[in-house]
Design an enzyme around this catalytic site. Structure first.
Site, PDB file in Angstrom:
ATOM      1  CG  ASP A   1     -11.188 -32.324  -2.304  1.00 55.64           C
ATOM      2  OD1 ASP A   1     -10.839 -31.134  -2.876  1.00 55.64           O
ATOM      3  OD2 ASP A   1     -12.651 -32.381  -2.322  1.00 55.64           O
TER       4      ASP A   1
ATOM      5  CG  HIS B   1     -18.033 -36.188  -0.111  1.00 49.95           C
ATOM      6  ND1 HIS B   1     -18.572 -34.859  -0.120  1.00 49.95           N
ATOM      7  CD2 HIS B   1     -16.770 -36.091   0.167  1.00 49.95           C
ATOM      8  CE1 HIS B   1     -17.813 -33.921  -0.083  1.00 49.95           C
ATOM      9  NE2 HIS B   1     -16.508 -34.421   0.050  1.00 49.95           N
TER      10      HIS B   1
ATOM     11  CG  ASP C   1     -22.793 -37.731  -2.316  1.00 51.05           C
ATOM     12  OD1 ASP C   1     -21.461 -37.349  -2.687  1.00 51.05           O
ATOM     13  OD2 ASP C   1     -23.452 -36.763  -2.474  1.00 51.05           O
TER      14      ASP C   1
ATOM     15  NE  ARG D   1     -16.239 -24.187   4.290  1.00 48.64           N
ATOM     16  CZ  ARG D   1     -16.241 -24.985   3.389  1.00 48.64           C
ATOM     17  NH1 ARG D   1     -16.199 -26.376   3.530  1.00 48.64           N
ATOM     18  NH2 ARG D   1     -16.128 -24.709   2.235  1.00 48.64           N
TER      19      ARG D   1
ATOM     20  CG  ASP E   1     -17.406 -29.637   2.318  1.00 46.62           C
ATOM     21  OD1 ASP E   1     -16.686 -28.479   1.888  1.00 46.62           O
ATOM     22  OD2 ASP E   1     -17.486 -30.636   1.739  1.00 46.62           O
TER      23      ASP E   1
ATOM     24  CE1 TYR F   1     -24.971 -29.216  -4.079  1.00 39.40           C
ATOM     25  CE2 TYR F   1     -23.368 -29.315  -2.430  1.00 39.40           C
ATOM     26  CZ  TYR F   1     -23.799 -28.522  -3.525  1.00 39.40           C
ATOM     27  OH  TYR F   1     -23.593 -27.373  -4.079  1.00 39.40           O
ATOM     28  CG  LEU F   2     -26.846 -33.373   3.871  1.00 37.75           C
ATOM     29  CD1 LEU F   2     -27.016 -33.090   5.347  1.00 37.75           C
ATOM     30  CD2 LEU F   2     -25.311 -33.760   3.466  1.00 37.75           C
TER      31      LEU F   2
ATOM     32  CD  GLU G   1     -19.257 -25.310   0.615  1.00 34.47           C
ATOM     33  OE1 GLU G   1     -18.545 -24.762  -0.511  1.00 34.47           O
ATOM     34  OE2 GLU G   1     -19.278 -26.556   0.688  1.00 34.47           O
TER      35      GLU G   1
ATOM     36  CG  HIS H   1     -10.666 -23.682   0.508  1.00 31.05           C
ATOM     37  ND1 HIS H   1     -11.800 -23.121   1.196  1.00 31.05           N
ATOM     38  CD2 HIS H   1     -11.192 -25.231   0.145  1.00 31.05           C
ATOM     39  CE1 HIS H   1     -12.643 -23.842   1.114  1.00 31.05           C
ATOM     40  NE2 HIS H   1     -12.449 -25.190   0.789  1.00 31.05           N
ATOM     41  CG  ASP H   2     -13.348 -24.307  -2.699  1.00 30.13           C
ATOM     42  OD1 ASP H   2     -12.540 -25.133  -2.861  1.00 30.13           O
ATOM     43  OD2 ASP H   2     -14.502 -24.660  -1.795  1.00 30.13           O
TER      44      ASP H   2
HETATM   45  C1  NOJ Z   1     -16.558 -27.804  -0.656  1.00 36.42           C
HETATM   46  C2  NOJ Z   1     -14.962 -27.502  -0.262  1.00 36.42           C
HETATM   47  O1  NOJ Z   1     -15.071 -26.263   0.065  1.00 36.42           O
HETATM   48  C3  NOJ Z   1     -14.026 -28.058  -1.499  1.00 36.42           C
HETATM   49  O2  NOJ Z   1     -12.660 -27.490  -1.295  1.00 36.42           O
HETATM   50  C4  NOJ Z   1     -14.144 -29.575  -1.801  1.00 36.42           C
HETATM   51  O3  NOJ Z   1     -13.390 -29.809  -2.734  1.00 36.42           O
HETATM   52  C5  NOJ Z   1     -15.508 -29.817  -1.799  1.00 36.42           C
HETATM   53  N1  NOJ Z   1     -16.255 -29.455  -0.892  1.00 36.42           N
HETATM   54  C6  NOJ Z   1     -15.882 -31.388  -2.014  1.00 36.42           C
HETATM   55  O4  NOJ Z   1     -15.479 -31.617  -0.492  1.00 36.42           O
END
Ligand code: NOJ
Length: 550
Positions: A68, A111, A178, A206, A208, A212-213, A250, A315-316
């Site tokens: 990922d 995670h 997680d 940043r 991430d 969801y913790l 995020e 990037h997503d």
């Molecule tokens: C958020 C990130 O922006 C994304 O690219 C990633 O796949 C997920 N978190 C899971 O880590």
């Protein structure tokens, strides 16, 4: 060394920041292995500085099996060998700081990769000291209200581990178990990871996937009070031990759930403005200012020392979670005509292709991004209007190599083209031989020149990063007009969202006696009176004025 006060806790630099998001693997290859690296990035720092941005955001740089793109961490305390070493990282931050550029990086805390030593140890079973680092269960039906985020790939948030003969909890890919924040050593370990990078001179993180913790039965397992309590611990660490560094959240949430991430100025310094982003695309396509104005006006005020991070793309996939079902359907129908362009709850396209490579529309959206409240984040390659490749899987099509020149591999790498981590964009419409940094530097009318100029204008006036915003009542809904004011300075920003010329009468009586002068120019616009002020705007035209005494 710069005098920007990198260790000065009172600098509040994040208010005025402009971020440049870099995917290191895709930026510049210095080692001829077909994949970008930290030394390549160092070579390109002058270019980044010339854009007029003030902070780099590096996507994950730590060790990872790269299933990922580094958001699957196998070692939090080392650089992934594919992009370099800790020494390279140190050199990068030093070289960036010498250019008055700050550096933040992703901190993936919710995670790890299933390859992380903690998870491998945990799989030894309940006797392992790491077992409780993760969330295990005999059943796969706990926390049923928690949604599946990667809905196109995963069907459940539980995955079976044949070794322990138990299920483990994961909010993203099943190879990303997680962490269990109810286990105190996990919290301590993550705080130590922060210290490690802060000691190396990083300017912030940043963070991430923040919401969801923790997991609690009977909830959707997002934004829980326990999660906020841990985020406040991270902030206390910064305030006590590393003042002046920042935390950027995020948290892809609706405004009411997003606001608490700022706490009372004691949690995150910044958070991405997820609700605003899709509303900019909505307003443009509908040629209607309403979604944009609602997007800003529905945002609660944030604590004084906090700032939004605003963005158009990253990037997503362009996430459409924070809009109504009807608006999501509309955005899909307008921006993702080919089903291949959809992913999960979003659209996996870059900025320029979303806007049909129309430079006027690209500039309009950037102009809004640079003049609305918040610190803008620019995604690498979008400053030259790079294309994408929807035939690559997952989000890979928006992470192709940066296009530097018309040379082999777009100047990204001198490796054999078949060695590249991903092919360069060769679609004839936006082929790298035409869309690249070198070509745009040669052309005064290029997007790159315009963007650098606009960022220079933004830097010239603190009202753009610090000013209050007030929308003007405009009967023509294709035009959005607002003022920003800070101390004695007043700016007026007028944007035509439509493909046609638009007349507009602005109610500016409160500013009677002042004269609008265009940012960076001295065109003699008529002095404002108590009568409506008339302007004609060309298609997609953005206008930036300072209101100045005559
Ligand atoms: C958020 C990130 O922006 C994304 O690219 C990633 O796949 C997920 N978190 C899971 O880590």
């Amino acid at each position: 060394m710069s005098d920007l006060g990198f260790t000065n806790g009172a600098s509040h630099w994040h208010h005025d920041a402009v971020f440049y998001q870099v995917y290191v693997r895709g930026f510049k290859d210095s080692s001829r292995d077909g994949s970008g690296d930290l030394r390549g990035l160092i070579e390109k720092l002058d270019y980044i500085q010339s854009l007029g941005v003030s902070c780099l955001w590096l996507m994950p740089i730590v060790r990872s099996p790269l299933r990922d793109d580094g958001y699957d961490v196998s070692d939090f305390l080392d650089i992934d060998p594919s992009i370099g070493s800790l020494a390279d990282f140190q050199q990068l931050t030093d070289a960036a700081h010498q250019r008055d550029l700050r550096v933040i990086t992703d901190l993936v805390i919710s995670h790890t990769s299933d390859q992380h030593a903690w998870f491998q140890e945990a799989r030894q079973g309940p006797e392992s000291p790491y077992f409780h680092y993760y969330v295990w269960s005999d059943r796969d039906d706990r926390f049923p209200e928690a949604r599946v985020i990667f809905a196109d790939t995963e069907h459940s948030n539980w995955a079976w581990d044949h070794k322990t003969k138990r299920y483990y909890w994961h909010r993203f890919f099943s190879h990303q178990p997680d962490l269990n924040y109810d286990h105190p050593p996990v919290q301590e370990a993550i705080l130590d990871v922060m210290r490690f990078w802060l000691d190396l001179g990083i300017d912030g993180f940043r963070v991430d996937a923040v919401p969801y913790l923790f997991e609690r039965e009977g909830t959707n397992c997002e934004n829980l009070p326990e999660t906020h309590a841990f985020c406040k611990r991270m902030r206390r660490l910064i305030d006590m031990e590393y003042p002046g560094r920042i935390l950027l959240a995020e948290a892809n949430q609706w405004p009411d759930d997003l606001l608490p991430y700022f706490g009372e100025g004691d949690e995150f310094h910044m958070a991405f403005n997820f609700p605003l982003m899709p509303r900019l695309f909505l307003a443009l396509r509908r040629e209607d200012s309403r979604p944009l104005i609602d997007g800003i006006e529905n945002l609660p005020a944030i604590p004084h020392d906090c700032q939004w991070a605003t963005f158009l793309r990253n990037h997503d996939e362009l996430t459409l979670e924070m809009v109504t079902d009807a608006d999501r359907d509309y955005l899909y129908s307008e921006y993702a005509r080919d089903p291949r362009m959809k992913l999960n709850f979003g659209i996996r396209r870059r900025l320029a292709p979303l806007l049909d490579h129309d430079q006027r529309r690209i500039q309009l959206l950037y102009s809004l991004l640079f003049s609305l409240p918040g610190a803008p984040v620019i995604y690498y390659g979008d400053e030259i209007g790079m294309g994408d490749n929807i035939y690559l899987g997952d989000r890979n099509g928006v992470r192709t190599p940066m296009q530097w020149s018309d040379e082999r591999n777009a100047g990204f790498s001198s490796a054999d083209p078949s060695m590249l981590y991903q092919p360069v964009i060769a679609d004839p419409l936006v082929h790298y031989q035409a869309v690249n940094v070198e070509a745009q530097l040669r052309s005064p009318a290029s997007l790159l020149h315009w963007l650098r100029h606009q960022l220079r204008l933004r830097r010239s006036q603190p009202l753009l990063s610090r000013g209050d915003i007030r929308f003007l009542q405009v009967t023509n809904r294709s035009v959005v007009a607002f003022t920003r004011s800070h101390r004695d300075a007043i700016g007026l920003f007028v944007h035509n969202l439509s493909a046609a010329v638009q007349p507009v009468h602005l109610e500016l009586a409160a500013y009677a006696g002042l004269r609008p002068s265009q940012f960076g120019g001295n065109h003699g616009f008529p002095v404002i009176t108590t009568e409506p002020y008339f302007l004609n705007l060309a298609p997609y035209e953005p206008l930036w004025f300072l209101l100045e005494p005559v």
